[in-house]
Scaffold this active site. Sequence first.
Site, mmCIF file in Angstrom:
data_model
loop_
_atom_site.group_PDB
_atom_site.id
_atom_site.type_symbol
_atom_site.label_atom_id
_atom_site.label_comp_id
_atom_site.label_asym_id
_atom_site.label_seq_id
_atom_site.Cartn_x
_atom_site.Cartn_y
_atom_site.Cartn_z
ATOM 1 N N VAL A 3 0.760 -1.164 -0.151
ATOM 2 C CA VAL A 3 0.096 0.050 -0.028
ATOM 3 C C VAL A 3 1.039 1.227 0.018
ATOM 4 C CG1 VAL A 3 -0.126 0.240 2.349
ATOM 5 C CG2 VAL A 3 -1.982 0.931 1.159
ATOM 6 N N SER A 4 0.398 2.256 -0.607
ATOM 7 C CA SER A 4 1.224 3.720 -0.775
ATOM 8 C C SER A 4 0.376 4.465 0.220
ATOM 9 C CB SER A 4 1.227 4.142 -1.807
ATOM 10 O OG SER A 4 0.003 4.826 -2.406
ATOM 11 N N THR A 5 0.946 5.508 0.625
ATOM 12 C CA THR A 5 0.374 6.662 1.459
ATOM 13 C C THR A 5 -1.156 6.941 0.719
ATOM 14 O OG1 THR A 5 2.400 7.214 2.468
ATOM 15 C CG2 THR A 5 0.271 8.543 2.740
#
Length: 216
Positions: free
Chosen positions: A9-11
């Site tokens: 997951v990315s921010t």
Amino acid sequence: MQYVIYTRVSTEDQGKSGLGLEAQQRDIDIFLANFSEVPYEILGQFQDVLSGSDNERPELLKALALARKTGAELLVAKLDRLSRKVSFIASLMDDKKVKLRVAQMPMADKFQLHIYAALAEQERTFISERTKAALRAAKNRGVKLGGLRDATMKRNVAIQERANGEAQRLIKVIGPLRQAGQSLAKIAETLNDMAIAAPRGGTWSAIQVSRVIDRA
């Protein structure tokens, strides 16, 4: 059947429905319960919080190394969690030591996955251009940009803080059971017998127990 599980997951992705870590784990759980050969074994779980455009993610490299070493299938929830680049997906398809399995497409073969990756990349390019055009139009109308993103970031931080607090509470029960030598599956069974609610409701599974231990 043996698996190495990878989630990413990315921010930016944290606040998007269907891309969060819990959603990915849900899809993986569904695959294991309904589509996997049995018995199965989870050899390792790896997680990155990095952009999908970065192919040198440390946990991904560890997951690939373990999959190559053991011959286990690399299991991801969605293909774009592995990478957003068709070139990278293609290189894995050509790697004879990597067996890839996508939870949301449990029956897809390598050729189908390659086609899907190419179509998804094309779609993302169009969406990116459409978004840029919409932002330019909004800016020309005098709309101030950035407020929504700030609110989303604050909401994501609050969600993570709640999850961390819940993990710290649960580890007080799970920790001693693990130290006593109980397996993850046995701990899940014990928690269900004790009527302790799993995160977000439902019953406990071995993977959910593992996630609490990792977070705590």
